[in-house]
Design an enzyme around this catalytic site. Structure first.
Site, PDB file in Angstrom:
ATOM      1  N   ARG A 125      73.643  38.945  37.601  1.00  0.00           N
ATOM      2  CA  ARG A 125      73.530  39.449  36.219  1.00  0.00           C
ATOM      3  C   ARG A 125      72.203  39.070  35.538  1.00  0.00           C
ATOM      4  O   ARG A 125      72.180  38.821  34.333  1.00  0.00           O
ATOM      5  CB  ARG A 125      74.687  38.964  35.351  1.00  0.00           C
ATOM      6  CG  ARG A 125      76.034  39.521  35.723  1.00  0.00           C
ATOM      7  CD  ARG A 125      76.080  41.047  35.563  1.00  0.00           C
ATOM      8  NE  ARG A 125      77.450  41.529  35.547  1.00  0.00           N
ATOM      9  CZ  ARG A 125      78.163  41.822  36.638  1.00  0.00           C
ATOM     10  NH1 ARG A 125      77.635  41.703  37.835  1.00  0.00           N
ATOM     11  NH2 ARG A 125      79.401  42.267  36.519  1.00  0.00           N
ATOM     12  N   SER A 133      82.512  43.067  30.707  1.00  0.00           N
ATOM     13  CA  SER A 133      82.631  41.604  30.752  1.00  0.00           C
ATOM     14  C   SER A 133      81.798  41.014  29.625  1.00  0.00           C
ATOM     15  O   SER A 133      80.619  41.323  29.500  1.00  0.00           O
ATOM     16  CB  SER A 133      82.093  41.050  32.057  1.00  0.00           C
ATOM     17  OG  SER A 133      82.857  41.494  33.134  1.00  0.00           O
ATOM     18  N   GLU A 167      77.496  37.590  28.294  1.00  0.00           N
ATOM     19  CA  GLU A 167      76.786  38.497  29.206  1.00  0.00           C
ATOM     20  C   GLU A 167      75.936  39.531  28.468  1.00  0.00           C
ATOM     21  O   GLU A 167      74.776  39.735  28.829  1.00  0.00           O
ATOM     22  CB  GLU A 167      77.775  39.186  30.145  1.00  0.00           C
ATOM     23  CG  GLU A 167      77.057  39.911  31.264  1.00  0.00           C
ATOM     24  CD  GLU A 167      77.864  41.012  31.884  1.00  0.00           C
ATOM     25  OE1 GLU A 167      77.892  42.112  31.301  1.00  0.00           O
ATOM     26  OE2 GLU A 167      78.449  40.789  32.950  1.00  0.00           O
TER      27      GLU A 167
HETATM   28  N1  EPU Z   1      91.894  36.527  36.418  1.00  0.00           N
HETATM   29  C1  EPU Z   1      92.815  35.802  35.702  1.00  0.00           C
HETATM   30  N2  EPU Z   1      93.481  36.425  34.676  1.00  0.00           N
HETATM   31  C2  EPU Z   1      93.282  37.729  34.393  1.00  0.00           C
HETATM   32  C3  EPU Z   1      92.338  38.476  35.117  1.00  0.00           C
HETATM   33  C4  EPU Z   1      91.654  37.847  36.138  1.00  0.00           C
HETATM   34  O1  EPU Z   1      93.054  34.623  35.956  1.00  0.00           O
HETATM   35  O2  EPU Z   1      93.921  38.225  33.468  1.00  0.00           O
HETATM   36  C5  EPU Z   1      91.163  35.855  37.500  1.00  0.00           C
HETATM   37  C6  EPU Z   1      91.799  36.159  38.835  1.00  0.00           C
HETATM   38  O3  EPU Z   1      91.957  34.964  39.514  1.00  0.00           O
HETATM   39  C7  EPU Z   1      90.765  37.007  39.538  1.00  0.00           C
HETATM   40  C8  EPU Z   1      89.471  36.561  38.885  1.00  0.00           C
HETATM   41  O4  EPU Z   1      89.850  36.286  37.539  1.00  0.00           O
HETATM   42  O5  EPU Z   1      90.741  36.748  40.909  1.00  0.00           O
HETATM   43  C9  EPU Z   1      88.379  37.571  38.954  1.00  0.00           C
HETATM   44  O6  EPU Z   1      88.741  38.784  38.287  1.00  0.00           O
HETATM   45  P1  EPU Z   1      88.020  40.174  38.633  1.00  0.00           P
HETATM   46  O7  EPU Z   1      88.214  40.535  40.046  1.00  0.00           O
HETATM   47  O8  EPU Z   1      88.442  41.160  37.607  1.00  0.00           O
HETATM   48  O9  EPU Z   1      86.488  39.873  38.496  1.00  0.00           O
HETATM   49  P2  EPU Z   1      85.659  39.138  37.369  1.00  0.00           P
HETATM   50  O10 EPU Z   1      84.897  38.066  38.030  1.00  0.00           O
HETATM   51  O11 EPU Z   1      86.517  38.743  36.227  1.00  0.00           O
HETATM   52  C10 EPU Z   1      83.549  40.588  37.774  1.00  0.00           C
HETATM   53  C11 EPU Z   1      82.524  41.298  36.942  1.00  0.00           C
HETATM   54  C12 EPU Z   1      83.035  42.663  36.503  1.00  0.00           C
HETATM   55  C13 EPU Z   1      83.397  43.467  37.741  1.00  0.00           C
HETATM   56  C14 EPU Z   1      84.460  42.688  38.538  1.00  0.00           C
HETATM   57  C15 EPU Z   1      84.819  43.365  39.839  1.00  0.00           C
HETATM   58  C16 EPU Z   1      81.268  39.513  35.866  1.00  0.00           C
HETATM   59  C17 EPU Z   1      80.970  38.803  34.604  1.00  0.00           C
HETATM   60  N3  EPU Z   1      82.177  40.493  35.788  1.00  0.00           N
HETATM   61  O12 EPU Z   1      84.649  40.301  36.911  1.00  0.00           O
HETATM   62  O13 EPU Z   1      81.982  43.319  35.836  1.00  0.00           O
HETATM   63  O14 EPU Z   1      83.905  44.747  37.394  1.00  0.00           O
HETATM   64  O15 EPU Z   1      83.925  41.371  38.869  1.00  0.00           O
HETATM   65  O16 EPU Z   1      83.772  43.227  40.742  1.00  0.00           O
HETATM   66  O17 EPU Z   1      80.694  39.201  36.906  1.00  0.00           O
HETATM   67  C18 EPU Z   1      80.991  43.858  33.716  1.00  0.00           C
HETATM   68  O18 EPU Z   1      80.029  43.186  34.047  1.00  0.00           O
HETATM   69  O19 EPU Z   1      81.035  44.466  32.610  1.00  0.00           O
HETATM   70  C19 EPU Z   1      82.151  43.929  34.596  1.00  0.00           C
HETATM   71  C20 EPU Z   1      83.272  44.536  34.235  1.00  0.00           C
END
Ligand code: EPU
Length: 334
Positions: free
Chosen positions: A161, A234, A330
């Site tokens: 990012r 995010s 972010e």
């Molecule tokens: N989780 C929770 N509670 C929830 C939702 C998620 O505990 O309600 C935990 C779960 O353990 C899950 C982990 O969070 O395994 C990760 O969640 P997710 O797969 O949705 O990925 P993220 O790290 O939260 C990142 C990006 C997103 C991207 C997703 C999928 C960042 C800041 N965000 O989210 O990017 O879509 O991975 O690859 O790196 C964006 O930047 O706008 C964005 C949406």
């Protein structure tokens, strides 16, 4: 080219908040940039270029300078699965264009809102792909030297990012980006949540079209549509913490998701917020966290950026108190 005075910026940010720009202008080509930049010099104004406004927050004070809206269009096929694309083209329309050609490389980045030029700024990423993996170069207008430059991938300082463009907001106005795609499909295992969806739905087709369909379904289930609900995707970056702190938290929460990095452990900001009780959390100033992904902050009926920042502080203070971790925003605050 039209340079408009005293324009409210709320409609140019998907969070729908912010004060006025002193001047605002739509940019369609290099000549427009040169005109706008010389106008800014004559009037001693700072400048900033914005894309779809999906990853920026304007302060209530607005912008005391010239805001340029990037509307540079055009896609050129350079051969060898390589395309040079105007920074003002819609990101997802370009993803669809490459998927329709059965090309792989950005299919996991389907339905990310915004324009092409914004993609390299924060090195957009989702489901295991990042723009840095396919981008070859970025054509920019350097506002410090008043000239067009090519910045190669290896000069872009891409990391999670982040990029040279984000570190120097205002210096590089992005004109075009060039990406080189692949004819080979991506191979399993994919990013966890995407693989889970594929397996649960018995999908064994890993073609770009099939992956795009899967990504769109996963995103729709988890993320709000910015056309319907004001948000910036995010809102926090997943923090990287020391091994010591990681061990300390794991002792109490053995189920905490964490991924080893070169410089520590990346942990899930969504999980931290969830553990602090912020899932589907609605605050009385009109801000909330999204029901299926607490990492996404949504504006239900807030009026000002101060409301948003107050809400942000409630979230970050709570995570800081409970886990000793400082969450970083972010989106770029202007
Ligand atoms: N989780 C929770 N509670 C929830 C939702 C998620 O505990 O309600 C935990 C779960 O353990 C899950 C982990 O969070 O395994 C990760 O969640 P997710 O797969 O949705 O990925 P993220 O790290 O939260 C990142 C990006 C997103 C991207 C997703 C999928 C960042 C800041 N965000 O989210 O990017 O879509 O991975 O690859 O790196 C964006 O930047 O706008 C964005 C949406």
């Amino acid at each position: 080219m039209n340079i408009l005075k005293d324009q409210n910026l709320a409609k140019y940010s998907s969070m729908g908040l912010g004060g006025d720009a002193k001047y605002l202008s739509e940019i369609k080509n290099l000549e427009d940039i040169e005109e706008a930049v010389s106008f800014a010099e004559e009037h001693d104004l700072k400048t900033i270029m914005i894309g779809g406004g999906n990853n920026l927050i304007f302060s209530d004070k607005g912008y005391d300078g010239l805001v340029m809206i990037n509307d540079i269009k055009g896609i050129s096929d350079l051969g060898d699965n390589t395309f040079k694309v105007g920074a003002g083209e819609d990101w997802d329309e370009f993803v669809k264009f490459t998927v329709d050609k059965n090309l792989s490389g950005i299919e996991c980045l389907s339905k990310i809102p915004g324009k092409m030029g914004s993609a390299p700024i924060q090195n957009i990423g989702a489901y295991g792909q990042e723009i840095k993996d396919t981008l070859t170069e970025v054509e920019v207008f350097n506002t410090e030297e008043n000239k067009v430059e090519i910045i190669k991938n290896y000069e872009s300082e891409f990391s999670y990012r982040n990029s040279i463009f984000k570190k120097n907001i205002g210096k590089y106005l992005i004109l075009t980006i060039t990406v080189k795609l692949n004819t080979e499909y991506i191979k399993p295992p994919l990013y966890e949540s995407l693989q889970k969806y594929m397996d649960e739905n018995n999908i064994s087709d890993y073609s770009p079209a099939s992956i795009r369909r899967a990504v769109i379904s996963v995103r729709m289930a988890k993320l709000p549509d910015p056309k319907e609900i004001k948000n910036c995707g995010s809102f926090f970056i997943n923090p990287i913490i020391s091994e010591e702190l990681q061990q300390e938290i794991i002792r109490e929460y053995p189920d905490m998701p964490n991924w080893k990095q070169e410089n520590g452990y990346k942990i899930s900001a969504a999980w931290l917020l969830d553990k602090c009780g912020f899932k589907d959390f609605h605050y009385d100033n009109g801000m909330a966290t999204w029901k299926n992904q607490p990492l996404v902050v949504v504006n239900e009926h807030a009026k000002t950026t101060s409301d948003l920042l107050e809400f942000r502080d409630i979230l970050t203070d709570s995570v800081k108190n409970k886990f000793g971790i400082e969450l970083k925003m972010e989106p770029v605050l202007i």
